[in-house]
Design an enzyme around this catalytic site. Structure first.
Site, PDB file in Angstrom:
ATOM      1  N   HIS A 109       0.859  -1.181   0.000  1.00  0.00           N
ATOM      2  CA  HIS A 109       0.000   0.000   0.000  1.00  0.00           C
ATOM      3  C   HIS A 109       0.898   1.234   0.000  1.00  0.00           C
ATOM      4  CE1 HIS A 109       1.120   0.121   4.195  1.00  0.00           C
ATOM      5  NE2 HIS A 109       0.568  -1.067   4.413  1.00  0.00           N
ATOM      6  N   HIS A 125       4.042   1.289   2.258  1.00  0.00           N
ATOM      7  CA  HIS A 125       5.218   0.575   1.731  1.00  0.00           C
ATOM      8  C   HIS A 125       5.887   1.393   0.615  1.00  0.00           C
ATOM      9  CE1 HIS A 125       2.651  -3.024   2.952  1.00  0.00           C
ATOM     10  NE2 HIS A 125       3.750  -3.214   3.653  1.00  0.00           N
TER      11      HIS A 125
HETATM   12  P1  AMP Z   1       4.888  -5.207   6.441  1.00  0.00           P
HETATM   13  O1  AMP Z   1       4.692  -5.608   5.026  1.00  0.00           O
HETATM   14  O2  AMP Z   1       3.618  -4.958   7.173  1.00  0.00           O
HETATM   15  O3  AMP Z   1       5.846  -6.118   7.168  1.00  0.00           O
HETATM   16  O4  AMP Z   1       5.583  -3.797   6.396  1.00  0.00           O
HETATM   17  C1  AMP Z   1       6.784  -3.598   5.686  1.00  0.00           C
HETATM   18  C2  AMP Z   1       7.360  -2.271   6.069  1.00  0.00           C
HETATM   19  O5  AMP Z   1       6.435  -1.238   5.738  1.00  0.00           O
HETATM   20  C3  AMP Z   1       7.631  -2.164   7.571  1.00  0.00           C
HETATM   21  O6  AMP Z   1       8.843  -1.474   7.776  1.00  0.00           O
HETATM   22  C4  AMP Z   1       6.447  -1.373   8.051  1.00  0.00           C
HETATM   23  O7  AMP Z   1       6.694  -0.651   9.227  1.00  0.00           O
HETATM   24  C5  AMP Z   1       6.220  -0.440   6.878  1.00  0.00           C
HETATM   25  N1  AMP Z   1       4.852   0.069   6.915  1.00  0.00           N
HETATM   26  C6  AMP Z   1       3.720  -0.644   7.065  1.00  0.00           C
HETATM   27  N2  AMP Z   1       2.656   0.174   7.123  1.00  0.00           N
HETATM   28  C7  AMP Z   1       3.130   1.444   7.014  1.00  0.00           C
HETATM   29  C8  AMP Z   1       2.525   2.735   7.010  1.00  0.00           C
HETATM   30  N3  AMP Z   1       1.214   2.902   7.142  1.00  0.00           N
HETATM   31  N4  AMP Z   1       3.341   3.800   6.870  1.00  0.00           N
HETATM   32  C9  AMP Z   1       4.680   3.659   6.754  1.00  0.00           C
HETATM   33  N5  AMP Z   1       5.310   2.467   6.734  1.00  0.00           N
HETATM   34  C10 AMP Z   1       4.550   1.367   6.881  1.00  0.00           C
END
Ligand code: AMP
Length: 285
Positions: free
Chosen positions: A34, A37
Site C-alpha cells: 500500500h 510501503h
Molecule cells: P509489512 O509488510 O507490514 O511487514 O511492512 C513492511 C514495512 O512497511 C515495515 O517497515 C512497516 O513498518 C512499513 N509500513 C507498514 N505500514 C506502514 C505505514 N502505514 N506507513 C509507513 N510504513 C509502513
C-alpha cells in the site's frame, strides 16, 4: 524491475549493479503493498542508486497460524506497484530458500534486550526473534548500506536497531513516517480484513493517540492515559490489548516526562483484525 527468487541469483544481480551504484538500499516487506510501503521505496530511491524490495511472508514471526494463512498475497498488484515507483529489484524467495530446514525451528537466538518482551513481544511470544532473524538473513543476502522501515511498527524498528548493534552490521536503519488514510487510519496490509463498520471503529485508535498528544503537556501521564483509554473503551467492538505512554528507547512505561523521546503506542482487536499504531509525543534532538 528484476524479479528474483533465489539468494544466489540475487547476489549475482546485486554485484553486477553494485559495480555502477554507490549505495544499495533494502526495503523489507511482507507484500500486499500500500502507500505506506511505497513511501519507503520512494524514500529509499532518494538515498540509494540500487533499491531492493523484498516480499516474504515470514512464517516464523506469526504466532497465530490463522493470521499467517489469511495474510493477503496479491502478487501481480505488488509487482505493478513496485514497477510504478521504479524499484530496481524485487526479491521474493520461497520459505525453503530462507529456511532450508523448515519447519524445524532455527536454533540461534539474538539478544535484543528487555524491550523484546514488552508490548507486541508480550502478546506475540517469539515474534521479534522471527522478525530480526529474517531481516538478518535478508541483510546477508543483499548487503545493503541502508535499510528503510516504517515507524508504524515502532517496536520493530527498535528491535532491528538492536539486532544491527548486536552483529555490528555497517547498515544505517531509517525509520520513515506513518502513512495514513485520509480518515487517519494507519495504512496496513491487514486493513483489507476490516468491514466498513470496523474501519469506522478503528478510527478510535488514531483519536486516542491524538488525545494523548494534545494533552501530554497539559495533564499528568496518568490523566492523559485515562482519557485515551476511556475513549477507546467507549467504542464497542474494539478490544484493547494495550495503550501505553513509553520511553521511546526502552519502551518501558514512563513515570516522568524527562526522557528525550516519548511515544504513545496502542494495539487493539477491531472485529477479527488486530491493529497497532503509535504517535511520538516528545522528541528532543
Ligand atoms: P509489512 O509488510 O507490514 O511487514 O511492512 C513492511 C514495512 O512497511 C515495515 O517497515 C512497516 O513498518 C512499513 N509500513 C507498514 N505500514 C506502514 C505505514 N502505514 N506507513 C509507513 N510504513 C509502513
Amino acid at each position: 524491475m528484476k524479479v528474483i527468487k533465489t539468494i544466489s541469483e540475487l547476489k549475482e544481480a546485486i554485484s553486477t549493479a553494485k559495480a555502477s551504484s554507490t549505495k544499495t538500499a533494502i526495503v523489507p516487506t511482507m507484500g500486499a503493498l500500500h502507500e505506506g510501503h511505497l513511501s519507503l521505496i520512494s524514500l529509499a530511491k532518494q538515498q540509494a542508486k540500487l533499491v531492493v524490495c523484498t516480499i516474504f511472508v515470514n512464517p516464523t514471526q506469526f504466532t497465530d497460524p490463522k493470521d499467517l494463512e489469511k495474510y493477503p498475497r496479491p502478487l501481480a498488484h505488488d509487482i505493478e506497484k513496485l514497477t510504478q515507483v521504479n524499484c530496481d529489484i524485487l526479491f521474493m524467495p520461497s520459505v525453503l530458500e530462507m529456511y532450508p530446514d523448515f519447519p524445524t525451528p532455527e536454533k540461534w537466538k539474538i539478544d535484543l534486550g528487555k524491550a523484546e518482551f514488552l508490548l507486541e513481544g508480550a502478546f506475540r511470544a517469539g515474534h521479534y526473534q522471527g522478525v530480526t532473524q529474517i531481516v538478518k538473513k535478508l541483510f546477508d543476502a543483499v548487503e545493503p548500506n541502508i535499510a528503510f522501515f516504517g515507524q508504524k511498527d515502532y517496536q520493530q524498528v527498535l528491535m532491528i536497531k538492536n539486532m544491527v548493534a548486536h552483529f555490528q552490521l555497517p547498515i544505517e536503519i531509517v525509520s520513515c513516517p506513518i502513512v495514513r488514510e485520509e480518515s487517519g487510519l494507519a495504512m496496513s496490509s491487514r486493513n483489507i480484513h476490516l468491514s466498513d463498520e470496523d474501519r469506522q471503529k478503528a478510527l478510535v485508535l488514531f483519536k486516542a493517540l491524538n488525545i494523548a498528544k494534545e494533552n501530554f503537556n497539559k495533564l499528568s501521564i496518568e490523566d492523559t492515559l485515562d482519557l485515551s483509554i476511556s475513549t477507546i473503551a467507549q467504542t464497542q467492538g474494539v478490544e484493547l490489548d494495550y495503550f501505553t505512554i513509553a520511553d521511546g528507547e526502552t519502551l518501558e512505561p514512563i513515570t516522568t516526562k524527562n526522557a528525550t523521546k516519548i511515544v504513545a503506542l496502542v494495539a487493539a482487536k477491531v472485529g477479527q483484525t488486530r491493529l497497532i499504531d503509535n504517535m511520538i509525543l516528545k522528541e528532543l534532538d
